[in-house]
Design a protein around this motif. Structure first.
Motif, mmCIF file in Angstrom:
data_model
loop_
_atom_site.group_PDB
_atom_site.id
_atom_site.type_symbol
_atom_site.label_atom_id
_atom_site.label_comp_id
_atom_site.label_asym_id
_atom_site.label_seq_id
_atom_site.Cartn_x
_atom_site.Cartn_y
_atom_site.Cartn_z
ATOM 1 N N ALA A 1 9.855 2.782 -48.416
ATOM 2 C CA ALA A 1 9.124 1.197 -48.845
ATOM 3 C C ALA A 1 9.083 0.455 -47.774
ATOM 4 N N PHE A 2 10.237 0.164 -47.148
ATOM 5 C CA PHE A 2 10.419 -0.939 -45.929
ATOM 6 C C PHE A 2 9.534 -0.031 -44.829
ATOM 7 N N GLN A 3 9.857 0.984 -44.410
ATOM 8 C CA GLN A 3 9.247 1.961 -43.566
ATOM 9 C C GLN A 3 7.514 1.829 -43.740
ATOM 10 N N SER A 4 7.181 1.992 -45.042
ATOM 11 C CA SER A 4 5.657 2.011 -45.096
ATOM 12 C C SER A 4 5.149 0.853 -44.830
ATOM 13 N N VAL A 5 6.008 -0.593 -45.214
ATOM 14 C CA VAL A 5 5.348 -1.677 -44.872
ATOM 15 C C VAL A 5 5.188 -2.045 -43.415
ATOM 16 N N PHE A 6 6.014 -1.519 -42.704
ATOM 17 C CA PHE A 6 6.119 -1.809 -41.188
ATOM 18 C C PHE A 6 5.822 -0.669 -40.396
ATOM 19 N N GLY A 7 4.928 0.186 -40.930
ATOM 20 C CA GLY A 7 4.076 1.214 -39.921
ATOM 21 C C GLY A 7 5.082 2.134 -39.447
ATOM 22 N N LEU A 8 6.467 2.688 -40.110
ATOM 23 C CA LEU A 8 7.130 3.493 -39.550
ATOM 24 C C LEU A 8 7.276 4.799 -40.514
ATOM 25 N N THR A 9 7.485 5.920 -39.935
ATOM 26 C CA THR A 9 7.593 7.223 -40.521
ATOM 27 C C THR A 9 8.555 7.048 -41.959
ATOM 28 N N ALA A 10 7.930 7.213 -43.064
ATOM 29 C CA ALA A 10 8.667 6.655 -44.419
ATOM 30 C C ALA A 10 9.253 8.049 -44.783
ATOM 31 N N ALA B 1 16.419 -14.360 -42.505
ATOM 32 C CA ALA B 1 17.318 -15.269 -42.990
ATOM 33 C C ALA B 1 17.078 -16.445 -41.821
ATOM 34 N N ASN B 2 16.379 -16.580 -40.806
ATOM 35 C CA ASN B 2 16.159 -17.668 -39.936
ATOM 36 C C ASN B 2 14.989 -18.420 -40.508
ATOM 37 N N ARG B 3 14.273 -17.925 -41.391
ATOM 38 C CA ARG B 3 13.099 -18.790 -41.855
ATOM 39 C C ARG B 3 11.808 -18.780 -40.567
ATOM 40 N N LEU B 4 11.935 -17.698 -40.308
ATOM 41 C CA LEU B 4 10.902 -17.670 -39.347
ATOM 42 C C LEU B 4 9.555 -17.014 -39.546
ATOM 43 N N VAL B 5 9.358 -16.426 -40.838
ATOM 44 C CA VAL B 5 8.034 -15.847 -41.252
ATOM 45 C C VAL B 5 8.078 -16.250 -42.458
ATOM 46 N N ASP B 6 6.644 -16.459 -42.882
ATOM 47 C CA ASP B 6 6.177 -16.669 -44.300
ATOM 48 C C ASP B 6 5.914 -15.487 -44.994
ATOM 49 N N ALA B 7 5.872 -15.868 -46.419
ATOM 50 C CA ALA B 7 5.683 -14.476 -47.378
ATOM 51 C C ALA B 7 4.843 -13.526 -47.016
ATOM 52 N N ASP B 8 5.068 -12.264 -46.617
ATOM 53 C CA ASP B 8 4.234 -11.280 -46.229
ATOM 54 C C ASP B 8 3.848 -11.204 -45.039
ATOM 55 N N ILE B 9 4.484 -12.042 -44.141
ATOM 56 C CA ILE B 9 3.725 -12.148 -42.858
ATOM 57 C C ILE B 9 5.088 -11.512 -41.924
ATOM 58 N N ALA B 10 4.681 -10.232 -40.932
ATOM 59 C CA ALA B 10 5.479 -9.758 -40.208
ATOM 60 C C ALA B 10 5.999 -10.373 -39.041
ATOM 61 N N PRO B 11 7.147 -10.278 -38.780
ATOM 62 C CA PRO B 11 7.654 -10.865 -37.353
ATOM 63 C C PRO B 11 6.569 -10.470 -36.280
ATOM 64 N N GLY B 12 6.632 -11.431 -35.478
ATOM 65 C CA GLY B 12 5.645 -11.252 -34.134
ATOM 66 C C GLY B 12 4.003 -11.314 -34.728
ATOM 67 N N GLN B 13 3.704 -11.473 -35.835
ATOM 68 C CA GLN B 13 2.268 -11.329 -36.222
ATOM 69 C C GLN B 13 1.732 -12.905 -35.924
ATOM 70 N N PHE B 14 0.791 -13.109 -35.000
ATOM 71 C CA PHE B 14 0.167 -14.662 -34.785
ATOM 72 C C PHE B 14 -0.598 -15.040 -36.083
ATOM 73 N N THR B 15 -0.204 -16.266 -36.337
ATOM 74 C CA THR B 15 -0.867 -16.821 -37.495
ATOM 75 C C THR B 15 -1.830 -18.140 -37.326
ATOM 76 N N VAL B 16 -1.515 -18.993 -36.410
ATOM 77 C CA VAL B 16 -1.661 -20.138 -36.236
ATOM 78 C C VAL B 16 -1.546 -20.784 -34.753
ATOM 79 N N THR B 17 -2.279 -21.459 -34.124
ATOM 80 C CA THR B 17 -2.047 -22.066 -32.720
ATOM 81 C C THR B 17 -1.117 -23.426 -33.076
ATOM 82 N N THR B 18 -0.083 -23.518 -32.272
ATOM 83 C CA THR B 18 0.797 -24.781 -32.465
ATOM 84 C C THR B 18 0.771 -25.541 -31.134
ATOM 85 N N ARG B 19 1.059 -26.659 -31.494
ATOM 86 C CA ARG B 19 1.308 -27.744 -30.346
ATOM 87 C C ARG B 19 2.050 -29.006 -30.601
#
Length: 635
Positions: free
Chosen positions: A320-329, A349-367
């Protein structure tokens, strides 16, 4: 063969690889190149490079790029404890026995016939049996008594098998403090629930694998009576208040103990073999914990038990994890799946992603003025990059985009060749994420440990290694600060003589310290921090009048002028007499070719490869060239 290896190890043990411009050691992956391949240096490939005439530094650069250099340090960390002073035998107990058992347990991973004693601090029959087998293997008197020779041989083998170079920096900031699963900010106690409780339970359950005094707990995110008892047992062992609640001190102590145990297992680097159904062990437990963390944040994933057994439920969760993150399942955990599991687990663990957002996925401009999860991710990536690049200031990961974060963003944009506006749009975000991911995949960082202040104040008449370090530090500072009255010989000394006292007093005057001629811990800290700032800054340019005289300012990459030209001439004189040395263009500009030849010379001359021409390197070059060419005196 082994005598030669021991001699070479003793000579080279405190020399490490570093990239120019960075303070920390550089992780260099290494394998034999035949039965095992890796992205780094190959054992058999180095033979071919040597046949081509390359020296040690050139071979390293062949594999790791031109920025790497070799550095030597007098300060070695992570060495096991010294011999306790009296033999340990059947019936002994205490901390030293616990240290012995822990080392033997780790050694047993590579020498399973020795047996793995329980780490309980009591020298029992199993410990004695393990000691005897160790002694027999390494040609010691097999009496089961740990005297000086056996103690240090165990320590030596322990360090050898522990793979110190593979310590991971996951969970360490630039200051060496914890970030992974960072302190949640609230005390955890019976009745608490959530991912922070899961983190505590995972650490406790892992530690219980090593220490029979700790009860095992289930990682279920519910802080019940069993978790409370395990926390109390841990607190008693650590000398903490045994209240069964996890405040910040207990949290940090748990994490530190877990990291120590993990270092014996090779950290969180991919274990080198694919994990699949039927496998058991600590690596499987870690995979299951990462899956559990991911399930807290991604609706398509489901929670599994952390039991160290790769069963059907784990296969399903991995697929299931591999399917969500585009790896060979395929339900197996190879290098790609392992690395993605670790990345996602750390991001949750470090609270870097919101629900169902993958690490590295751009969501919003910050300043500046922004806040939230996206800001935390920016700060986290900047903090990771600051551990590698000395020109990137470290920031606090607090989710608030303040002036310090804006400065760090601008520093990264300048380094990455992006518009320097302090705003994190899509391009800056992608650059930060890609750079952090690339550095993580290239290997972990081991932060250098500062030389500690002397155990007691240094005063005139003292001698020894601490005085020598003081002397070197003052000579280094004196290259930039003319107010420091250096000895005429300009050479380091291990004796606190009148000349060194004069230098100390002048430094105390310059830095506004009480002029006593005695170096206290506070004085040492001021001097050390000044040296660190100077080492990180761009060194001074060349003097307009070299004349073979040290220009009183270190020359580094980018320096220009007649002093650089003098260095280039000396290097070419040496190259004409030494076929292994490199010729350089005599341009008066210290470019990459000159820097490379300079570092090669420093390596062969036994100098510190700091990437700069300091006083020692200048004088060494002058004397070497002068000895090879009589005309050098007028050059």
């Amino acid at each position: 063969m082994f005598a030669v290896m021991e001699r070479l190890t003793a000579e080279l043990f405190n020399t490490y690889v570093q990239r120019s411009g960075d303070a920390e050691p550089y992780y260099t992956e290494y394998c034999d190149g035949r039965t095992v391949t890796c992205p780094g240096m190959k054992q058999w490939g180095t033979v071919e490079r040597a046949k081509e005439g390359k020296n040690a530094l050139q071979i390293l650069r062949y594999y790791y790029g031109k920025r790497v250099q070799l550095v030597t340090t007098d300060h070695i960390a992570s060495i096991p404890s010294s011999y306790p002073g009296s033999p340990l035998r059947r019936g002994s107990s205490g901390t030293n026995v616990r240290i012995l058992q822990k080392q033997l347990s780790r050694i047993a991973k590579d020498y399973p016939s020795f047996g793995k004693p329980v780490v309980n601090g009591v020298f029992d029959e199993a410990t004695e049996r393990s000691v005897k087998r160790f002694q027999k293997q390494f040609s010691l008197t097999a009496d089961g008594v740990v005297g000086r020779a056996t103690w240090y041989k165990i320590s030596f083998i322990y360090v050898s098998v522990k793979d110190l170079a593979e310590l991971t920096s996951e969970g360490e900031t630039a200051e060496g403090t914890q970030t992974t699963g960072g302190w949640p900010g609230t005390v955890l106690r019976r009745g608490s629930s959530g991912s922070a409780v899961e983190q505590v339970q995972f650490w406790l359950s892992d530690l219980a694998q090593f220490d029979s005094a700790l009860p095992r707990v289930t990682v279920d995110g519910r802080y019940g009576a069993a978790t409370e008892r395990a926390v109390q047992a841990f607190q008693k062992k650590q000398g903490l208040t045994a209240d069964g609640a996890v405040g910040q001190r207990t949290w940090n102590a748990l994490y530190a103990a877990w990291v120590d145990a993990q270092s014996d297992l090779g950290g969180t680097a991919w274990p080198g073999t694919v994990l699949r159904q039927g496998d058991k062990g600590m690596e499987v437990r870690l995979v299951q914990f990462w899956l559990r963390l991911a399930a807290d944040n991604y609706r398509a994933l489901h929670t599994i038990a952390v039991d160290g057994s790769f069963g059907a439920a784990t296969v399903s969760a991995v697929q299931a994890f591999q399917s969500v993150f585009g790896l060979t399942a395929d339900g197996t955990v190879g290098r790609a799946t392992w690395n993605k599991l670790k990345e996602v687990g750390l991001a949750v663990a470090n609270r870097l992603v919101d629900a169902d957002i993958a690490p590295g996925q751009f969501t919003v401009t910050t300043r500046e003025g922004s806040s939230g999860t996206a800001v935390r991710a920016v700060q986290y990536y900047l903090r990771r990059l600051a551990a590698y690049y000395s020109d990137i200031p470290s920031v606090t990961v607090d989710g608030r985009f303040g002036a310090a974060t804006a400065r760090a963003v601008r520093a990264w944009q300048a380094r990455a060749g992006l518009p320097v506006d302090g705003v994190v749009g899509r391009l800056t975000w992608q650059s930060l994420y890609d750079a952090a991911a690339a550095l993580d995949s290239s290997g972990p960082v081991v932060r250098m440990i500062r030389l500690p202040a002397p155990a007691a104040a240094l005063r005139p008449g003292d001698s020894g290694a601490e005085v020598l370090r003081l002397s070197r530090m003052l000579l280094f500072l004196g290259q930039w600060i003319p107010e420091i009255d250096l000895p005429e010989t300009n050479t380091p000394t291990s004796t606190f003589d009148p000349a060194l006292e004069t230098a100390v007093r002048s430094a105390q005057r310059y830095f506004g310290l009480t002029e006593t001629g005695i170096v206290t811990a506070a004085d040492w800290t001021v001097l050390r921090e000044a040296a660190e700032r100077l080492l990180a800054a761009n060194p001074a340019g060349a003097s307009p009048k070299p004349g073979g005289v040290w220009p009183a300012g270190a020359l580094a990459l980018g320096s220009a002028g007649p002093a650089v030209l003098q260095v280039q001439r000396w290097l070419n004189i040496i190259a004409a007499a030494n076929q292994t040395a490199d010729f350089v263009p005599e341009t008066g500009i210290l470019g990459p070719e000159t820097a490379s030849a300079l570092e090669s010379y420093q390596l062969t001359a036994g100098l510190q490869t700091l990437g700069i021409v300091d006083a020692d390197t200048w004088e060494s070059l002058r004397l070497a060239a002068q000895g090879l060419c009589r005309e050098c005196k007028e050059a």
